[in-house]
Design an enzyme around this catalytic site. Structure first.
Site, PDB file in Angstrom:
ATOM      1  N   TYR A 149       0.824  -1.215   0.000  1.00  0.00           N
ATOM      2  CA  TYR A 149       0.000   0.000   0.000  1.00  0.00           C
ATOM      3  C   TYR A 149       0.860   1.268   0.000  1.00  0.00           C
ATOM      4  O   TYR A 149       0.360   2.353  -0.302  1.00  0.00           O
ATOM      5  CB  TYR A 149      -0.945   0.033   1.212  1.00  0.00           C
ATOM      6  CG  TYR A 149      -2.070  -0.986   1.170  1.00  0.00           C
ATOM      7  CD1 TYR A 149      -2.236  -1.836   0.080  1.00  0.00           C
ATOM      8  CD2 TYR A 149      -2.970  -1.109   2.216  1.00  0.00           C
ATOM      9  CE1 TYR A 149      -3.252  -2.776   0.039  1.00  0.00           C
ATOM     10  CE2 TYR A 149      -3.998  -2.052   2.183  1.00  0.00           C
ATOM     11  CZ  TYR A 149      -4.120  -2.881   1.096  1.00  0.00           C
ATOM     12  OH  TYR A 149      -5.135  -3.820   1.059  1.00  0.00           O
ATOM     13  N   LYS A 200       2.651 -15.590   2.366  1.00  0.00           N
ATOM     14  CA  LYS A 200       2.584 -16.345   1.109  1.00  0.00           C
ATOM     15  C   LYS A 200       4.025 -16.739   0.779  1.00  0.00           C
ATOM     16  O   LYS A 200       4.565 -16.429  -0.288  1.00  0.00           O
ATOM     17  CB  LYS A 200       1.956 -15.445   0.031  1.00  0.00           C
ATOM     18  CG  LYS A 200       1.575 -16.152  -1.235  1.00  0.00           C
ATOM     19  CD  LYS A 200       0.395 -17.112  -1.089  1.00  0.00           C
ATOM     20  CE  LYS A 200       0.206 -17.893  -2.376  1.00  0.00           C
ATOM     21  NZ  LYS A 200      -0.636 -19.082  -2.207  1.00  0.00           N
ATOM     22  N   ASP A 232      -3.847 -18.028   1.695  1.00  0.00           N
ATOM     23  CA  ASP A 232      -5.022 -18.634   1.053  1.00  0.00           C
ATOM     24  C   ASP A 232      -5.645 -19.681   1.977  1.00  0.00           C
ATOM     25  O   ASP A 232      -6.868 -19.768   2.113  1.00  0.00           O
ATOM     26  CB  ASP A 232      -4.674 -19.218  -0.326  1.00  0.00           C
ATOM     27  CG  ASP A 232      -3.318 -19.899  -0.372  1.00  0.00           C
ATOM     28  OD1 ASP A 232      -2.561 -19.813   0.617  1.00  0.00           O
ATOM     29  OD2 ASP A 232      -2.995 -20.533  -1.392  1.00  0.00           O
ATOM     30  N   ASP A 256      -5.579  -6.501   5.879  1.00  0.00           N
ATOM     31  CA  ASP A 256      -6.747  -5.742   5.448  1.00  0.00           C
ATOM     32  C   ASP A 256      -7.873  -6.700   5.068  1.00  0.00           C
ATOM     33  O   ASP A 256      -9.022  -6.580   5.523  1.00  0.00           O
ATOM     34  CB  ASP A 256      -6.321  -4.886   4.230  1.00  0.00           C
ATOM     35  CG  ASP A 256      -7.396  -3.910   3.805  1.00  0.00           C
ATOM     36  OD1 ASP A 256      -8.418  -3.812   4.508  1.00  0.00           O
ATOM     37  OD2 ASP A 256      -7.223  -3.255   2.763  1.00  0.00           O
ATOM     38  N   ASP A 260     -11.353  -8.045   7.596  1.00  0.00           N
ATOM     39  CA  ASP A 260     -12.740  -7.858   7.171  1.00  0.00           C
ATOM     40  C   ASP A 260     -13.481  -9.192   7.153  1.00  0.00           C
ATOM     41  O   ASP A 260     -14.636  -9.280   7.564  1.00  0.00           O
ATOM     42  CB  ASP A 260     -12.807  -7.219   5.777  1.00  0.00           C
ATOM     43  CG  ASP A 260     -12.822  -5.701   5.875  1.00  0.00           C
ATOM     44  OD1 ASP A 260     -12.485  -5.174   6.963  1.00  0.00           O
ATOM     45  OD2 ASP A 260     -13.157  -5.029   4.882  1.00  0.00           O
TER      46      ASP A 260
END
Ligand code: NAD
Length: 380
Positions: A149, A200, A232, A256, A260
């Site tokens: 980001y 990952k 994942d 992020d 959620d």
């Protein structure tokens, strides 16, 4: 002990819910012998109206001199058409950057009183235990100020030809990774002593770097069980067996998305608290914590005595725990929230979520907060 708290009520329901959190903190002060001095500050839409900017320099300066910051929410339709840099939500970015907070903590726990708010089936929850009970209670620690980001980004080409490209860069320094891992290990030590790094690492070099550093640090935190999981798989495990997690620590982008996902598992947005914290000054305190409910300013219900104040009150509990190391006091507040729910009281957003709960009664912001206060008063 005296604590100074920067109070940024903000817009919409922000002032209504933070006022209730302040009442609870005042009572905590009386009961446990602390003094909380509140310094009320303007940010967001309110500040735009009075000063022309979402985060006046005086607000940031004053906030920096406080021990922690409690925020309601900012934004609303009145300011929606302003250019990006002038919108109320810019105040959040400015406060985070100015206070140097780099770790975002989001708890997601299933309260038994709100079982039906959780979309998971009984079979899933039954397979998902915390201390012998079919439920989940996890904390996601997300790196907040680095990674993709904030990394180098750009485009090459005219955007139309097949060779045109666009890129974003995931880059983390050792220092950035170490400091967020420390926050996560400290949080795990206050909880059930388990930490899972989510990454990952089968594909990304930056993830392999996170793993190396975590493995080194695991040696320092021998009382904490460290594990690793690919992102994942974690996304899947959160809806298959969330009870397996205690603390999840991860990068900005993965955090992020996962936070959620986890928040949906608990039901109402009106229940969820968050903390953003910075460097540890001493062994016991995070000086620059920013605490806020995860919901927005909910302009549709502002001023109607409908808003659920519990996320703001639980954010205050997080402040007691993480900024002031007042664990007993934090637990007392959390137990009082439970007490109000046990009495069957529900704000509209969490009503009708308890299967067969005949005793459920819909109340407004004021009555719900009053019940929390009463439960706190009645604690031994
Ligand atoms: P929102 O969270 O404000 O509201 C979404 C829905 O949830 C609405 O129906 C609302 O009534 C309900 N809701 C939210 N909080 C509630 C509570 N405590 N009790 C009961 N119901 C509650 O999100 P939105 O509608 O997308 O955004 C409204 C404004 O808030 C926008 O200007 C947005 O930019 C801003 N916002 C601010 C923050 C923040 O300050 N941290 C976060 C998100 C959105």
């Amino acid at each position: 002990m005296n604590y100074s708290v920067a109070l940024v009520p903000g817009d919409g329901i922000g002032p209504e819910v933070t006022a209730k959190a302040v009442d609870v903190l005042d009572l905590v002060g009386d009961k446990f012998g602390h003094i909380f001095n509140f310094v009320e500050l303007e940010a967001g839409g309110l500040a735009i109206d009075s000063t022309g900017e979402p985060l006046p320099a005086s607000t940031l300066e004053a906030a920096k001199h406080c021990d922690a910051l409690l925020l309601g929410a900012v934004g609303g339709p009145k300011w929606e058409n302003l250019p990006g840099s002038m919108r109320p939500e810019r105040a959040l970015l400015g406060l985070r950057a100015g206070l140097g907070v780099f770790a975002n903590l989001r708890p997601a726990a299933l309260l038994p009183q709100l079982r039906d708010a959780c979309p998971l089936k009984d079979e899933v929850l039954a397979a998902s235990h915390v201390e012998g009970k079919p439920t989940f209670d996890l904390l996601i620690v997300r790196e907040l100020t680095g990674g993709i980001y904030f990394g180098e980004r750009g485009r090459d080409g005219d955007g139309r030809s097949p060779g045109s490209t666009a890129f974003d860069t995931e880059r983390y320094s050792r220092a950035e990774i170490e400091r967020v891992l420390r926050v996560a290990y400290d949080a795990a030590a206050r909880r059930r002593s388990r930490l899972c790094l989510v990454d990952k690492a089968n594909v990304l070099e930056s993830s392999r770097f996170w793993r190396e550093i975590t493995a080194e640090m695991a040696g320092e935190y021998k009382n904490i069980e460290t594990s690793y999981m690919y992102v994942d798989n974690c996304a899947m495990q959160l809806v298959r067996a969330p009870g397996q997690f205690d603390v999840i620590v991860t990068s900005n982008i993965f955090g992020d998305i996962l936070s959620d996902e986890a928040s949906v598992l608990t039901g109402s947005i009106g229940m969820l608290a968050s903390a953003s914290i910075g460097a540890k000054e001493t062994d016991r305190r995070y000086p620059s914590g920013m605490y806020e409910p995860i919901h927005g300013s909910a302009p549709d219900i502002a001023g109607k005595d409908i808003a659920n104040p519990l996320a703001a009150i639980l954010s205050a509990a997080m402040m007691l725990r993480y900024s002031f190391s007042l664990e007993k006091e934090a637990r007392a507040v959390e137990a009082s929230v439970n007490g109000a729910l046990d009495m069957g009281l529900r704000t509209k957003d969490i009503a009708g979520r308890t299967a067969g709960c005949a005793a459920e009664r819909i109340v407004g912001t004021n009555e719900m907060a009053a019940a929390v206060i009463k439960a706190l008063e009645n604690q031994g």
